[in-house]
Design an enzyme around this catalytic site. Structure first.
Site, PDB file in Angstrom:
ATOM      1  N   TYR A  63      35.101 -15.896  14.626  1.00 37.18           N
ATOM      2  CA  TYR A  63      35.642 -14.537  14.648  1.00 37.18           C
ATOM      3  C   TYR A  63      35.673 -13.980  16.070  1.00 37.18           C
ATOM      4  CZ  TYR A  63      36.080  -9.551  13.558  1.00 37.18           C
ATOM      5  OH  TYR A  63      36.494  -8.239  13.510  1.00 37.18           O
TER       6      TYR A  63
ATOM      7  N   ILE B  50      33.157   0.344  11.015  1.00 34.91           N
ATOM      8  CA  ILE B  50      34.100   1.286  10.411  1.00 34.91           C
ATOM      9  C   ILE B  50      34.079   1.066   8.904  1.00 34.91           C
ATOM     10  CG2 ILE B  50      36.510   2.022  10.272  1.00 34.91           C
ATOM     11  CD1 ILE B  50      35.377   2.567  13.010  1.00 34.91           C
TER      12      ILE B  50
ATOM     13  N   VAL C  69      50.689 -13.830   7.595  1.00 38.29           N
ATOM     14  CA  VAL C  69      50.770 -13.784   9.054  1.00 38.29           C
ATOM     15  C   VAL C  69      50.435 -15.124   9.695  1.00 38.29           C
ATOM     16  CG1 VAL C  69      50.298 -11.304   9.208  1.00 38.29           C
ATOM     17  CG2 VAL C  69      48.390 -12.948   9.351  1.00 38.29           C
TER      18      VAL C  69
ATOM     19  N   ASN D 248      47.408  -5.963  12.959  1.00 39.31           N
ATOM     20  CA  ASN D 248      46.090  -5.554  12.464  1.00 39.31           C
ATOM     21  C   ASN D 248      45.469  -6.548  11.494  1.00 39.31           C
ATOM     22  OD1 ASN D 248      43.960  -3.505  11.582  1.00 39.31           O
ATOM     23  ND2 ASN D 248      45.123  -3.766   9.683  1.00 39.31           N
TER      24      ASN D 248
END
Length: 260
Positions: free
Chosen positions: A156, A189, A63, A89
């Site tokens: 980030y 998560i 990507v 994503n």
């Protein structure tokens, strides 16, 4: 099947959030193209979707490379003639370190994957989304949007904040083409993203904070599951969210409200 005859492009679909979303999109009738750098994990997801009666392909691409993403989109359109859903994503946590310890090349690697990768994914898919309308979902994070206490996550968090700005700009730009652009902001998560996280000298700079009962109020400290995020992606990909665009949605059990 709410997504019958739709085509979905999913980056980072070989594991975690991307895998869960790809499987759910396929169950609802979408043809799913999983785009990624490495084939093994992604191909296993593709094989399982096809075994379960869905339709999926793997498209090899990095990507962070515009030429790769342009070719990936053309391959998907060559196979299925359209793109209706983009789940941007793919991302990395990268290196977390105090500003003086964070190397320029480490900063750049995170920017290249998280921010540039999102841009390239949407840029090359946009002409096909505009033909009939569609939905773009971007994976951001609680970091950079509500939480700023994770010391060292400067690169980030900067990419995650920038993704939200990008989504709002593109939501307005693409609205006349009936293309919706939204952002999901997961908190803790269960996924593999920590596998590509390198923390260096963070504790010495971090402001101390303790949460004896855990930092996720809704689940008594337990992290969410990838399927929780997949369900949100499915909602945003479907016509159930047809009047929602330019919006970020936090999926974190209240974590960011407590820690932010």
């Amino acid at each position: 099947m709410t997504l019958k005859d739709k085509v979905a492009l999913v980056t980072g679909g070989g594991s975690g959030l991307g895998k869960a979303a790809a499987q759910m999109l396929a169950r609802e009738g979408a043809k799913v193209a999983i785009v990624g750098r490495t084939k093994d994990e992604a191909q296993a997801v593709v094989d399982q979707i096809n075994k379960d009666g869905g339709k999926a392909i793997f498209v090899k691409a990095d990507v962070s490379r515009p030429d790769h993403m342009e070719s990936a989109v053309e391959e998907i359109v060559g196979q299925w003639k359209r793109i209706d859903i983009v789940f941007a994503n793919a991302g990395i946590n990268g290196v977390w370190a105090p500003i003086e310890d964070l190397k320029p090349e480490e900063w750049q690697e995170t920017i290249n994957t998280n921010l540039n990768g999102t841009f390239y994914t949407i840029k090359y898919a946009a002409p096909y989304l505009k033909k009939q309308g569609g939905s773009v979902i971007i994976t951001s994070s609680v970091n950079g949007t509500r939480i700023f206490s994770n010391t060292g996550a400067t690169a980030y968090s900067s990419t995650k904040a920038a993704q939200v700005a990008m989504a709002k700009m593109l939501a307005l730009e693409l609205a006349k083409h009936r293309v919706r652009v939204n952002v999901i902001c997961p908190g803790a998560i269960e996924s593999e993203i920590d596998d590509n996280t390198k923390k260096r000298n963070v504790e010495k700079e971090k402001e101390p904070a303790k949460y004896p009962a855990g930092s996720i109020p809704l689940t008594d400290g337990k992290p969410g599951k990838a399927e929780d995020v997949g369900e949100l992606v499915l909602f945003l990909a479907s016509d159930a969210s047809k009047h929602i665009t330019g919006t970020e949605m936090w999926i974190d059990g209240g974590e960011s409200l407590l820690e932010g």
